[in-house]
Design a protein around this motif. Structure first.
Motif, PDB file in Angstrom:
ATOM      1  N   ILE A 104      10.414 -12.080 -59.553  1.00 52.78           N
ATOM      2  CA  ILE A 104      10.980 -10.981 -58.767  1.00 52.78           C
ATOM      3  C   ILE A 104      12.077 -10.021 -59.498  1.00 52.78           C
ATOM      4  N   LYS A 105      13.067 -10.849 -59.897  1.00 56.95           N
ATOM      5  CA  LYS A 105      13.972 -10.105 -60.686  1.00 56.95           C
ATOM      6  C   LYS A 105      13.499  -9.212 -61.916  1.00 56.95           C
ATOM      7  N   ALA A 106      12.647  -9.793 -62.600  1.00 53.54           N
ATOM      8  CA  ALA A 106      11.991  -8.979 -63.836  1.00 53.54           C
ATOM      9  C   ALA A 106      11.392  -7.962 -63.156  1.00 53.54           C
ATOM     10  N   LEU A 107      10.701  -8.088 -62.051  1.00 49.01           N
ATOM     11  CA  LEU A 107      10.004  -6.901 -61.368  1.00 49.01           C
ATOM     12  C   LEU A 107      10.834  -5.694 -60.900  1.00 49.01           C
ATOM     13  N   ARG A 108      11.812  -6.344 -60.393  1.00 53.68           N
ATOM     14  CA  ARG A 108      13.010  -5.335 -60.017  1.00 53.68           C
ATOM     15  C   ARG A 108      13.505  -4.430 -60.968  1.00 53.68           C
ATOM     16  N   GLN A 109      13.619  -5.353 -62.291  1.00 48.32           N
ATOM     17  CA  GLN A 109      14.451  -4.599 -63.430  1.00 48.32           C
ATOM     18  C   GLN A 109      13.357  -3.507 -63.847  1.00 48.32           C
ATOM     19  N   ARG A 110      11.949  -3.875 -63.917  1.00 52.38           N
ATOM     20  CA  ARG A 110      11.097  -3.008 -64.572  1.00 52.38           C
ATOM     21  C   ARG A 110      10.999  -1.736 -63.728  1.00 52.38           C
ATOM     22  N   ILE A 111      10.927  -1.796 -62.305  1.00 52.50           N
ATOM     23  CA  ILE A 111      10.636  -0.878 -61.456  1.00 52.50           C
ATOM     24  C   ILE A 111      11.935   0.194 -61.554  1.00 52.50           C
ATOM     25  N   SER A 112      13.036  -0.459 -61.644  1.00 56.55           N
ATOM     26  CA  SER A 112      14.512   0.178 -61.548  1.00 56.55           C
ATOM     27  C   SER A 112      14.359   1.160 -62.940  1.00 56.55           C
ATOM     28  N   GLN A 113      13.897   0.411 -64.109  1.00 61.06           N
ATOM     29  CA  GLN A 113      13.940   1.347 -65.461  1.00 61.06           C
ATOM     30  C   GLN A 113      13.096   2.525 -65.268  1.00 61.06           C
TER      31      GLN A 113
END
Length: 658
Positions: A288-297
């Motif tokens: 989830i954290k990785a997914l959020r980082q990717r979307i945020s980027q």
């Protein structure tokens, strides 16, 4: 909240979660930018993401979907480039409307998305038209259209459902019942338990779906889509959900009881589904954290592109050229072989030949099929083209005009016959706010001709006698054609049908069976925007159209001493102003004759244009002659007094002597 996985695999479940998370994170960023003054407005869909994503994921990529301003998840699910979305919201040139419209008021043929207009209702009828085109082509496709519970009170909603039911159109009507229409709660909007129950009155199926449960939305809508592709029919879906933000951010949520907000906060579609996936070991906190980082980027990178783009720079020529779709008309000259026929026959013949020429041209209107229309213009058309192309409609002008727009969006041509031009008022909104503006807004054509039997002199009274061309000449984006002779009517109608822009085609009822002319038998066109100089003289210029042309000829025949330029405009938009100006520069005098009442008429605009462009050539005041400033009366003598024919003769003689 209960989730039933059924046959759904892990990859799809995670995909559905990501599909909801992305629009939520974009929204959270937009709310920050709104507070910073970097975007002007925001309509939040927070708490409703499961509906947008679930429906969009259920449709095939080639199937159209018509979202509203709380359906960001539709746009992200269809993989609209974020940089263009952000540019759209900032009014930048790379946005879908090039700064001409805001928010989600746009469409994209590439992504099979057709955005809303602020009037809400017409898009339901547009969905009907899109689905009709698929049905006629035997394409096993579904069209999904969104609306809120508030818009279900609009007449367009009921008209669109009725048409879809009568025609068995494969449309999913998706109501997002989120509790409030701006600040008006549902109990002040309608008096039934479920809006889905309204489907019974239209002979339709319906479903009530938990709009906050992504698996319920996806599975039920997917099942329905599969069923509708096999057996086309409409279905009304009511998604129960809640709007967690204001109608738009400036309105706030003070009118919502705090207890209700807390209740629905516990039903958040994303946090609940996230907890479910974590409990089922289908997702981890690290993922989830990785997914959020990717979307945020992704959000930040695309925001930078939009912010780095300069403010849109106005170009007047580009703006004006953007109103109409440009095209190179094929001019087909009339052949020598002619026959003497009436105006009504010329229009019928022009329609018939165009139907043969364009295999996907659809005619819609009340009583136009077997009955042939009230003026018998489409008599015997069903035996030649079938009822699928010559379609009787319910009495619902707004939905049918919108459906014509949908046919155009899906690549077909459409003609709508208003039974009488007066009745166009019931379809006014989609004409002036959808058809007229759609190309300027997002480059989409409106390949629609609306036939308008109009005019007085037949003793039909206030509701069947208006000549209301000025309602439409005022509206940029519409073309307005008004022939007075059979040859012109046939050629101009063919050209109007070929034109990919919306055309209001006026046909004077009193001329239908009283005016004869030599008409070329084979198919031909007459270019729009070219006036016809019927008579030439140096004494005075007379400008008219429709019945006024015939009145002017009668008066000139009575006064052979008057040598006049008599100009039949034929097209009012585009207007052949140069022919008018050249004549006035020659004669020095101008009289404009219209059947319409004068105030706000075409005559007023022409008078102003001549004063601005030919003032130094005028030897007398420009005179306008029109009907009395009253509704059209019924009694014969009252109507004769209302119409301007006799007054025209007096004014003409006075002006010639001036």
């Amino acid at each position: 909240m209960r989730y039933h996985i059924g046959q759904l695999d892990k990859e799809l479940l995670v995909d559905l979660y990501e599909g909801m998370l992305k629009p939520r994170m974009i929204e959270e960023k937009m709310l920050i930018l709104l507070r910073q003054g970097k975007i002007s407005k925001w309509f939040s869909g927070m708490g409703q993401e499961a509906i947008s994503v679930g429906v969009a994921k259920s449709l095939k990529s080639e199937e159209y979907i018509l979202p509203m301003h709380r359906n960001l998840g539709v746009f992200t699910t269809r993989n609209i480039p974020l940089s263009r979305l952000f540019a759209q919201w900032q009014g930048k040139a790379s946005g879908f409307t090039q700064g001409r419209d805001r928010s989600f008021h746009f469409g994209s043929q590439e992504h099979k998305i057709v955005g809303m207009i602020s009037h809400l209702g017409p898009q339901l009828g547009v969905a009907d038209g899109i689905a009709l085109a698929d049905l006629l082509r035997r394409k096993k496709r579904v069209t999904a259209v969104f609306t809120g519970e508030g818009a279900t009170s609009e007449g367009d909603f009921h008209e669109a459902l009725n048409v879809a039911s009568v025609w068995n159109l494969p449309v999913l009507f998706c109501i997002e019942n989120n509790g409030y229409g701006l600040s008006t709660p549902t109990n002040e909007q309608y008096n039934c338990k479920n809006l889905a129950d309204r489907a019974k009155g239209y002979g339709m199926e319906s479903r009530v779906i938990d709009g906050n449960n992504i698996l319920e939305v996806y599975t039920k809508v997917s099942e329905l889509c599969q069923a509708l592709r096999k057996r086309p029919r409409p279905v009304l879906l009511e998604f129960k959900t809640f709007r967690m933000r204001g109608h738009e951010e400036a309105s706030g949520t003070k009118y919502v009881p705090e207890k209700l907000m807390k209740k629905w906060a516990k039903k958040d579609p994303i946090s609940n589904f996230e907890t479910f996936l974590l409990d089922k070991k289908l997702l981890t906190e690290e993922k989830i954290k990785a997914l959020r980082q990717r979307i945020s980027q992704e959000i930040e990178e695309n925001l930078k592109k939009a912010f780095d783009e300069p403010e849109v720079s106005p170009n007047t020529n580009k703006e004006i050229q953007g109103v109409y779709k440009t095209y190179n008309p094929e001019h087909i000259a009339p052949k020598p072989k002619k026959k003497r026929i009436r105006l009504v026959d010329a229009i019928s013949e022009g329609l018939e030949q165009s139907m043969y020429r364009h295999n996907e041209l659809i005619i819609m209107g009340q009583d136009i099929a077997e009955y042939g229309g009230v003026f018998k213009i489409t008599e015997d058309f069903t035996s030649k083209f079938g009822k699928s192309r010559v379609r009787n409609t319910p009495i619902c002008e707004s939905a049918i005009v919108s459906a014509a727009m949908g046919l155009s969006i899906n690549g077909m041509k459409a003609i709508v016959e208003m039974q009488f031009a007066d009745f166009v008022s019931s379809g006014f909104n989609p004409i002036v706010n959808y058809l007229a503006k759609v190309h300027y807004r997002w480059g989409e054509k409106a390949d629609v001709v609306i036939r308008m039997p109009c005019g007085g002199g037949v003793g039909a009274g206030p509701f069947h006698s208006q000549t209301n061309e000025a309602w439409f000449t005022k509206t940029p984006g519409l073309k307005v054609v008004y022939p007075a002779f059979p040859q012109d009517a046939k050629g101009l109608l063919a050209a109007s049908i070929n034109d990919p822009n919306p055309v209001m085609f006026f046909e004077h009822k009193a001329l239908y069976r009283s005016v004869y002319g030599e008409v070329s038998e084979e198919y031909f066109t007459i270019p729009l925007g070219e006036a016809s100089l019927l008579r030439e003289g140096n004494d005075i210029s007379i400008v008219s159209f429709g019945a006024g042309v015939h009145w002017a000829m009668e008066i000139l025949d009575l006064h052979s001493e008057i040598k006049a330029d008599l100009i039949d405009l034929r097209s009012l938009q585009p207007l052949d102003s140069e022919t008018i100006f050249n004549s006035v520069r020659k004669t020095g005098k101008l009289i404009i004759l219209v059947e319409d009442t004068l105030f706000g008429s075409v005559a007023s605009d022409i008078s102003a244009m001549v004063m601005e462009n030919c003032f130094e050539h005028l030897d007398a005041p420009v005179r306008r002659v029109g009907s009395l400033e009253t509704p059209v009366p019924f009694a014969k003598k009252l109507e004769e007094n209302f119409l301007p024919k006799k007054r025209f003769e007096r004014v003409l003689l006075d002006l010639v002597k001036y």
